[in-house]
Design a protein around this motif. Structure first.
Motif, PDB file in Angstrom:
ATOM      1  N   CYS A  18       0.845  -1.122  -0.145  1.00  0.00           N
ATOM      2  CA  CYS A  18      -0.171   0.546  -0.075  1.00  0.00           C
ATOM      3  C   CYS A  18       0.677   1.183   0.078  1.00  0.00           C
ATOM      4  O   CYS A  18       0.452   2.307  -0.999  1.00  0.00           O
ATOM      5  N   ALA A  19       2.011   1.270   0.782  1.00  0.00           N
ATOM      6  CA  ALA A  19       2.960   2.200   0.992  1.00  0.00           C
ATOM      7  C   ALA A  19       3.731   2.644  -0.605  1.00  0.00           C
ATOM      8  O   ALA A  19       3.423   3.608  -1.376  1.00  0.00           O
ATOM      9  N   ALA A  20       3.807   1.363  -1.148  1.00  0.00           N
ATOM     10  CA  ALA A  20       4.172   1.940  -2.335  1.00  0.00           C
ATOM     11  C   ALA A  20       3.422   2.404  -3.207  1.00  0.00           C
ATOM     12  O   ALA A  20       3.991   3.082  -4.502  1.00  0.00           O
ATOM     13  N   ALA A  21       2.552   1.520  -3.398  1.00  0.00           N
ATOM     14  CA  ALA A  21       1.325   1.960  -4.422  1.00  0.00           C
ATOM     15  C   ALA A  21       1.049   3.973  -4.498  1.00  0.00           C
ATOM     16  O   ALA A  21       0.249   4.829  -4.942  1.00  0.00           O
ATOM     17  N   GLN A  22       0.967   4.012  -2.442  1.00  0.00           N
ATOM     18  CA  GLN A  22       0.632   5.502  -2.179  1.00  0.00           C
ATOM     19  C   GLN A  22       1.342   6.515  -2.790  1.00  0.00           C
ATOM     20  O   GLN A  22       1.301   7.341  -3.385  1.00  0.00           O
ATOM     21  N   ALA A  23       3.379   5.703  -3.412  1.00  0.00           N
ATOM     22  CA  ALA A  23       4.003   6.858  -3.750  1.00  0.00           C
ATOM     23  C   ALA A  23       3.381   6.557  -4.735  1.00  0.00           C
ATOM     24  O   ALA A  23       3.820   7.628  -5.853  1.00  0.00           O
ATOM     25  N   ALA A  24       3.232   5.499  -5.697  1.00  0.00           N
ATOM     26  CA  ALA A  24       3.177   6.013  -7.376  1.00  0.00           C
ATOM     27  C   ALA A  24       1.673   6.884  -7.422  1.00  0.00           C
ATOM     28  O   ALA A  24       2.033   7.717  -8.543  1.00  0.00           O
ATOM     29  N   LEU A  25       0.967   6.269  -6.182  1.00  0.00           N
ATOM     30  CA  LEU A  25      -0.578   7.706  -6.568  1.00  0.00           C
ATOM     31  C   LEU A  25       0.204   8.851  -6.463  1.00  0.00           C
ATOM     32  O   LEU A  25      -0.163   9.894  -7.528  1.00  0.00           O
ATOM     33  N   SER A  56      -4.854  11.352 -15.949  1.00  0.00           N
ATOM     34  CA  SER A  56      -5.552  11.076 -14.846  1.00  0.00           C
ATOM     35  C   SER A  56      -6.576   9.057 -15.046  1.00  0.00           C
ATOM     36  O   SER A  56      -6.392   8.365 -13.562  1.00  0.00           O
ATOM     37  N   ALA A  57      -6.384   9.105 -16.314  1.00  0.00           N
ATOM     38  CA  ALA A  57      -6.920   7.162 -16.190  1.00  0.00           C
ATOM     39  C   ALA A  57      -6.295   6.528 -15.368  1.00  0.00           C
ATOM     40  O   ALA A  57      -5.972   5.365 -14.522  1.00  0.00           O
ATOM     41  N   GLU A  58      -4.692   6.882 -15.300  1.00  0.00           N
ATOM     42  CA  GLU A  58      -3.445   6.238 -14.753  1.00  0.00           C
ATOM     43  C   GLU A  58      -3.408   6.230 -12.813  1.00  0.00           C
ATOM     44  O   GLU A  58      -3.264   5.295 -12.081  1.00  0.00           O
ATOM     45  N   ALA A  59      -4.237   7.122 -12.621  1.00  0.00           N
ATOM     46  CA  ALA A  59      -4.247   7.772 -11.383  1.00  0.00           C
ATOM     47  C   ALA A  59      -5.919   7.150 -10.865  1.00  0.00           C
ATOM     48  O   ALA A  59      -5.706   6.725  -9.770  1.00  0.00           O
ATOM     49  N   ARG A  60      -6.665   7.157 -11.493  1.00  0.00           N
ATOM     50  CA  ARG A  60      -7.789   6.008 -11.383  1.00  0.00           C
ATOM     51  C   ARG A  60      -7.712   4.758 -10.819  1.00  0.00           C
ATOM     52  O   ARG A  60      -8.162   4.181 -10.610  1.00  0.00           O
ATOM     53  N   GLU A  61      -6.302   4.453 -11.353  1.00  0.00           N
ATOM     54  CA  GLU A  61      -6.683   2.981 -11.961  1.00  0.00           C
ATOM     55  C   GLU A  61      -5.486   2.218 -10.813  1.00  0.00           C
ATOM     56  O   GLU A  61      -5.976   1.268 -10.004  1.00  0.00           O
ATOM     57  N   LEU A  62      -4.260   3.332  -9.763  1.00  0.00           N
ATOM     58  CA  LEU A  62      -3.974   3.036  -8.407  1.00  0.00           C
ATOM     59  C   LEU A  62      -4.586   2.948  -7.988  1.00  0.00           C
ATOM     60  O   LEU A  62      -4.835   2.293  -6.161  1.00  0.00           O
ATOM     61  N   SER A  63      -5.875   4.372  -7.685  1.00  0.00           N
ATOM     62  CA  SER A  63      -6.604   4.123  -6.617  1.00  0.00           C
ATOM     63  C   SER A  63      -7.564   3.157  -6.396  1.00  0.00           C
ATOM     64  O   SER A  63      -7.661   2.776  -4.716  1.00  0.00           O
ATOM     65  N   THR A  64      -8.017   2.716  -7.372  1.00  0.00           N
ATOM     66  CA  THR A  64      -8.662   1.216  -7.453  1.00  0.00           C
ATOM     67  C   THR A  64      -8.350   0.017  -6.437  1.00  0.00           C
ATOM     68  O   THR A  64      -8.453  -0.481  -5.584  1.00  0.00           O
TER      69      THR A  64
END
Length: 212
Positions: A18-25, A56-64
């Motif tokens: 989750c921390a890695a995904a948060q940094a990527a987001l 935007s699409a990349e950010a929304r995919e990471l958010s999901t």
């Protein structure tokens, strides 16, 4: 491996993921913000707007993915208070990042209404120095482009998707925001968002906030 150690590794792995995904987001949404700030300017055009859509699409995919991972981790029986606090801290940072992302989407929607790229490939910003004729002459444009073109359907869909994600996170994880306090002073002269800097620091050192 003993069951207790297996559970601890599982939760620590979830927090690290989750921390890695948060940094990527945070990295993607920061790039998206830079593109939004250029809408209506001299660098605006179809290519910039397509890149904004891609970010935007990349950010929304990471958010999901991050939403699913955080909810799964928070629903597990906590192995230790520290691991639970780490997941809750990441949940609050995720909400903050989503709120900022939603603000940027709304700003992009407003700017795309004010400045349309339809009908030509040039930049929509008009300075009045291009010899388009005096104000008030029939057919001349003040400020450039239609004042209120139709709203972009794609942006409206993006906004509604992020709003739905925020509503789901707030309703499915009961974590009061007031239980998280800042532990790092605000750095003067820094342009990075606090949650972006916090995500880059990692889950165990240099926390910008902690759960009370």
């Amino acid at each position: 491996m003993a069951p207790g150690r297996r559970d601890a590794c599982r939760v620590r792995g979830a927090a690290g993921t989750c921390a890695a995904a948060q940094a990527a987001l945070c990295k993607v949404t920061a790039g998206h913000r830079q593109l939004v700030l250029q809408l209506g300017g001299s660098a605006d055009g179809p290519r910039l707007r397509e890149e904004r859509c891609r970010r935007s699409a990349e950010a929304r995919e990471l958010s999901t993915g991050l939403r699913h991972a955080l909810l799964a981790g928070l629903r597990q029986v906590p192995v230790s208070p520290e691991e639970r606090q780490e997941l809750e801290r990441l949940w609050v940072l995720f909400l903050s990042a989503l709120e900022l992302f939603l603000q940027d989407l709304c700003r992009a929607h407003h700017l795309c209404q004010l400045f349309s790229t339809q009908g030509g490939g040039g930049a929509p910003l008009r300075t009045g120095l291009g010899g388009r004729g005096p104000p008030g002459r029939k057919g001349s444009r003040r400020g450039g482009g239609p004042t209120q073109p139709p709203a972009t359907p794609r942006l409206e869909e993006e906004i509604e998707q992020v709003r739905a994600t925020l509503a789901e996170m707030e309703s499915r994880a009961n974590i009061p925001l007031w239980t998280v306090e800042a532990t790092q002073p605000v750095e003067t002269g820094s342009t990075a968002a606090p949650e972006a800097r916090a995500a880059q620091w990692g889950p165990r050192t240099g926390h910008c906030c902690r759960v009370l």
